[in-house]
Design an enzyme around this catalytic site. Structure first.
Site, PDB file in Angstrom:
ATOM      1  N   GLU A 114       0.818  -1.212   0.000  1.00 35.63           N
ATOM      2  CA  GLU A 114       0.000   0.000   0.000  1.00 35.63           C
ATOM      3  C   GLU A 114       0.846   1.253   0.000  1.00 35.63           C
ATOM      4  O   GLU A 114       1.949   1.265   0.520  1.00 35.63           O
ATOM      5  CB  GLU A 114      -0.814   0.046   1.291  1.00 35.63           C
ATOM      6  CG  GLU A 114      -1.675  -1.138   1.476  1.00 35.63           C
ATOM      7  CD  GLU A 114      -2.291  -1.160   2.849  1.00 35.63           C
ATOM      8  OE1 GLU A 114      -2.827  -2.207   3.213  1.00 35.63           O
ATOM      9  OE2 GLU A 114      -2.222  -0.140   3.553  1.00 35.63           O
ATOM     10  N   CYS A 133       3.131   8.229   1.779  1.00 38.93           N
ATOM     11  CA  CYS A 133       3.612   7.219   2.707  1.00 38.93           C
ATOM     12  C   CYS A 133       3.848   5.939   1.887  1.00 38.93           C
ATOM     13  O   CYS A 133       2.914   5.414   1.282  1.00 38.93           O
ATOM     14  CB  CYS A 133       2.501   7.047   3.741  1.00 38.93           C
ATOM     15  SG  CYS A 133       2.765   5.750   4.890  1.00 38.93           S
ATOM     16  N   CYS A 140       5.625  -7.555   7.366  1.00 36.08           N
ATOM     17  CA  CYS A 140       6.685  -7.100   8.280  1.00 36.08           C
ATOM     18  C   CYS A 140       6.937  -8.190   9.306  1.00 36.08           C
ATOM     19  O   CYS A 140       6.004  -8.828   9.788  1.00 36.08           O
ATOM     20  CB  CYS A 140       6.266  -5.811   8.981  1.00 36.08           C
ATOM     21  SG  CYS A 140       7.538  -5.156  10.089  1.00 36.08           S
ATOM     22  N   CYS A 144       4.492  -5.862  15.636  1.00 43.03           N
ATOM     23  CA  CYS A 144       3.911  -5.010  16.683  1.00 43.03           C
ATOM     24  C   CYS A 144       2.412  -5.324  16.761  1.00 43.03           C
ATOM     25  O   CYS A 144       1.722  -5.315  15.729  1.00 43.03           O
ATOM     26  CB  CYS A 144       4.110  -3.532  16.350  1.00 43.03           C
ATOM     27  SG  CYS A 144       5.836  -3.113  16.044  1.00 43.03           S
ATOM     28  N   CYS A 147      -0.494  -3.272  15.003  1.00 48.52           N
ATOM     29  CA  CYS A 147      -0.289  -2.890  13.609  1.00 48.52           C
ATOM     30  C   CYS A 147      -0.848  -3.947  12.663  1.00 48.52           C
ATOM     31  O   CYS A 147      -0.588  -5.138  12.830  1.00 48.52           O
ATOM     32  CB  CYS A 147       1.204  -2.699  13.367  1.00 48.52           C
ATOM     33  SG  CYS A 147       1.642  -2.528  11.636  1.00 48.52           S
ATOM     34  N   CYS A 364      -1.294   1.624   8.664  1.00 50.32           N
ATOM     35  CA  CYS A 364      -0.256   0.788   8.094  1.00 50.32           C
ATOM     36  C   CYS A 364      -0.706  -0.653   7.788  1.00 50.32           C
ATOM     37  O   CYS A 364      -0.985  -1.420   8.695  1.00 50.32           O
ATOM     38  CB  CYS A 364       0.824   0.813   9.169  1.00 50.32           C
ATOM     39  SG  CYS A 364       2.280  -0.075   8.932  1.00 50.32           S
TER      40      CYS A 364
END
Ligand code: SAH
Ligand code: SF4
Length: 415
Positions: A114, A133, A140, A144, A147, A364
């Site tokens: 994205e 962004c 990832c 976290c 997220c 995100c």
């Protein structure tokens, strides 16, 4: 670089890529020197390489075939060696009355990443800005728990051109509106400094006046605290802006909120970031996602104030965007304001960031996570239980957590 997978950070959704990779690099992977040698190897004059570069970096062409100034056989040879864009498809959504746009880009192997464009209209003496962004990885590995990208796990690193092509895509879209891209932030999917080779080479191309041409100060690299990557940035002596995702100033809580803290502990991360600001003279931004009752207590505000006091630092407080797999909610506005006041009381700059594009899942990785498919309710429940267990254990270390800043004044804020 693989990082330790901690309990609860296992991906909720695990999908194989839908297609094999395209072996051709993107044209934006090629440095000016590489292009020159490619043209000379193909018996072409240097001015042809410059002609091509103009189209890649500033023109409106969407494929080699659109570049009519180049002879047909040369366009065909280029198409065999390179891809004009590494994004095979892009889907758009708008929010905030057109101020925020989100793009979901499909890559050669079917992975999706994205990018989010935020328009800031001119206000008083401030000129209009458009901030993009970008994503640095598909998924990832850091995990976290607040997220949406963290829930995917790491699919793969993006290559340099896949990062740059997100910016080229938006430059074209904006040109059609008569606008320019003014800032790029690496705050999309992925941990940029766990893909540092590609990210730093993309930053080089984006800030090269003969290529994308953005000022170094207009590029922000955000990291969850990869110390070797921060040191590498320091060694470059460039003027890129560094943002560190702090989220908690107490180690036991940061272990939960940013599992990478177990490898790179926060005091060392802040020391590395401080060395960056000493070497470059640039203020470091510390990002804190504000989560109701988790990291927004008076104890947390005081710990952050003590940690950052006296440093060349700016703190950005971001009310958490709700995501499906966590039991957490954003902190109420009055508590975020009180947190900011505690930081300001020791002389720190603190701002509260409004979340853009909540209605299009602009946090995100949110849209890509939705697209990847629904995890099973049992998997979501296991993840929620594990997050609650681990955060409860971390919170035991904060006896005054029930005295949350702003509670006296938070009545009626609807949280
Ligand atoms: N991996 C890097 C950069 C991408 S994340 C990093 O963590 O810094 C970019 C920012 O988005 C980080 O500050 C991250 O904390 C924030 N973010 C992630 N999930 C969010 C959520 N649910 N609500 C608000 N901000 C979020
Ligand atoms: Fe990765 Fe950043 Fe999301 Fe953490 S916040 S999981 S480091 S993308």
């Amino acid at each position: 670089m693989p990082i330790d997978v901690v309990d609860g950070a296992l991906p909720l959704i695990d999908l194989p890529p839908s297609r094999p990779r395209d072996p051709r690099p993107g044209i934006s992977d090629a440095s000016p020197q590489e292009l020159l040698s490619w043209f000379s190897d193909h018996g072409e004059a240097a001015f042809r390489a410059r002609q091509l570069a103009d189209h890649v970096w500033s023109g409106r062409a969407l494929s080699f075939d659109d570049i009519h100034t180049l002879p047909g056989p040369l366009r065909e040879a280029l198409g065999r060696a390179y891809r004009f864009s590494t994004l095979t498809d892009t889907e758009h959504r708008s929010a905030d009355g057109g101020l925020t746009d989100k793009a979901l880009h499909t890559l050669d192997d079917g992975r999706v990443v994205e990018s989010v464009l935020m328009r800031y209209p001119a206000r008083g003496p401030r000129r209009e800005r458009t901030t993009l962004c970008v994503s640095s990885q598909a998924g990832c590995a850091v995990g976290c728990p607040f997220c949406a990208t963290g829930e995917l796990g790491l699919w793969r690193d993006l290559r340099t051109s896949e990062i740059i092509d997100q910016a080229r895509y938006w430059r074209n879209e904006l040109a059609a509106e008569g606008r320019r891209l003014t800032n790029i932030v690496f705050m999309g999917m992925g941990e940029p400094l766990l893909n540092a080779d590609a990210v730093l080479s993309a930053c080089g191309a984006l800030s090269d006046s003969n290529r994308f041409g953005l000022g170094q100060r207009h590029i922000t690299v955000s990291t969850s605290g990869v110390i070797p990557g921060i040191e590498r940035l320091t060694g470059l002596r460039r003027q890129y802006k560094l943002a560190v995702s702090l989220h908690a100033a107490r180690p036991e809580l940061r272990d939960v909120l940013v599992p990478l803290n177990r490898r790179y502990p926060l005091h060392e991360v802040v020391a590395a970031a401080t060395a960056y600001s000493s070497a470059t003279g640039r203020r470091v931004t510390y990002e804190m996602v504000m989560i109701d009752g988790i990291n927004d207590t008076q104890a947390d505000a005081s710990a952050a104030a003590a940690l950052l006091r006296g440093r060349l630092a700016h703190v950005n407080l971001i009310p958490m965007n709700p995501v499906a797999h966590t039991p957490w909610r954003p902190s109420p506005p009055a508590r975020v304001e009180a947190f900011a006041e505690t930081l300001r009381a020791v002389g720190l700059h603190a701002t509260i960031r409004r979340n853009r594009g909540v209605d299009i899942g602009a946090a995100c990785g949110q849209l890509a996570a939705e697209r990847a498919g629904e995890p099973t309710p049992a998997a979501v429940q296991r993840r929620r239980d594990s997050i609650e267990r681990r955060s409860a254990a971390a919170l035991v270390g904060a006896p005054d957590r029930l005295a949350r800043p702003g509670d006296d004044t938070s009545a009626g804020d609807g949280a």
